[in-house]
Design an enzyme around this catalytic site. Sequence first.
Site, PDB file in Angstrom:
ATOM      1  CG  ASP A 120      45.548  44.686  34.627  1.00 55.33           C
ATOM      2  OD1 ASP A 120      44.526  44.976  34.836  1.00 55.33           O
ATOM      3  OD2 ASP A 120      46.025  44.412  33.443  1.00 55.33           O
ATOM      4  N   GLY A 121      48.674  45.507  37.937  1.00 51.53           N
ATOM      5  CA  GLY A 121      49.038  45.411  39.069  1.00 51.53           C
ATOM      6  C   GLY A 121      49.434  46.865  39.890  1.00 51.53           C
TER       7      GLY A 121
END
Length: 275
Positions: A114-115
């Site tokens: 996600d990051g």
Amino acid sequence: VPLWWTSLARNKRTITLALNTEAGAELLLRLVSEADVLVENFRPGTLERWGLSPERLHEANPRLVVARVTGFGQFGPYSSRPGFGTLAESMSGFASITGWPDGPPTLPPFGLADGISALATAQAVMTALYERDRPGGSGLGQVIDLAIIEPIVTLLGMQPMVYDQLGTIQQRTGNRSVNNAPRNTYRTRDDKWVAISTSAQSIAERVMVLVGHPEIVDEPWFSSGATRAEHADELDEYVGSWIAEREQDEVIKAFEEAQAAVAPISFFQIGARVF
């Protein structure tokens, strides 16, 4: 208030919109008419079903950059599947090369994919804004289609190409690297931990001199990271035993004075400072 929300919502204004209603959709169109960027992560086809396709959004604001972030992209055989970072960490090959050789594939304990995809999306948005506003640019917004799985595959480096060209599958190596050694985590005398890396040959030589084994530097196999990695057990024994006899502060000071790469391993505790 959840701490995740405290962090993610900082510097933002929040509202609720029922986008599946005509009133909610109209409110969104009014908002994007004055916006530079819209980021959305609905399943593919959801905005279209609500009458809010990129084409409709661009009717309200031709300069709008629309960033669409999904598990597997807007098109393709997996596009309709629900997708999260965990699936990207699995299918990309990241989990299969993470962990110990005799253990299972290992997922990260945080939102790694996600990051990474967030950073990739931000860069894509900035590129689209630059193209829109640069001298001689289009003056128009673009639609960005980003699948969460794509940036983490890129981050794996050469592994997809190595497999495609040579059929070689990277194995799990724990904290070690197949590209250099010594590279590991080591316990200090005061029951703390440090990590070291010797990606540069000069750093590897300084480490061995520091831990009292300068003779190793003259070994033919010590001349490259890959061949040093083949002797990781031996190198870890030299480095680990030296570190185990000293407290963390002493180890870090000695490494810094020798201009060798070292870092303390920090642990987070609820209600306590980071140490």
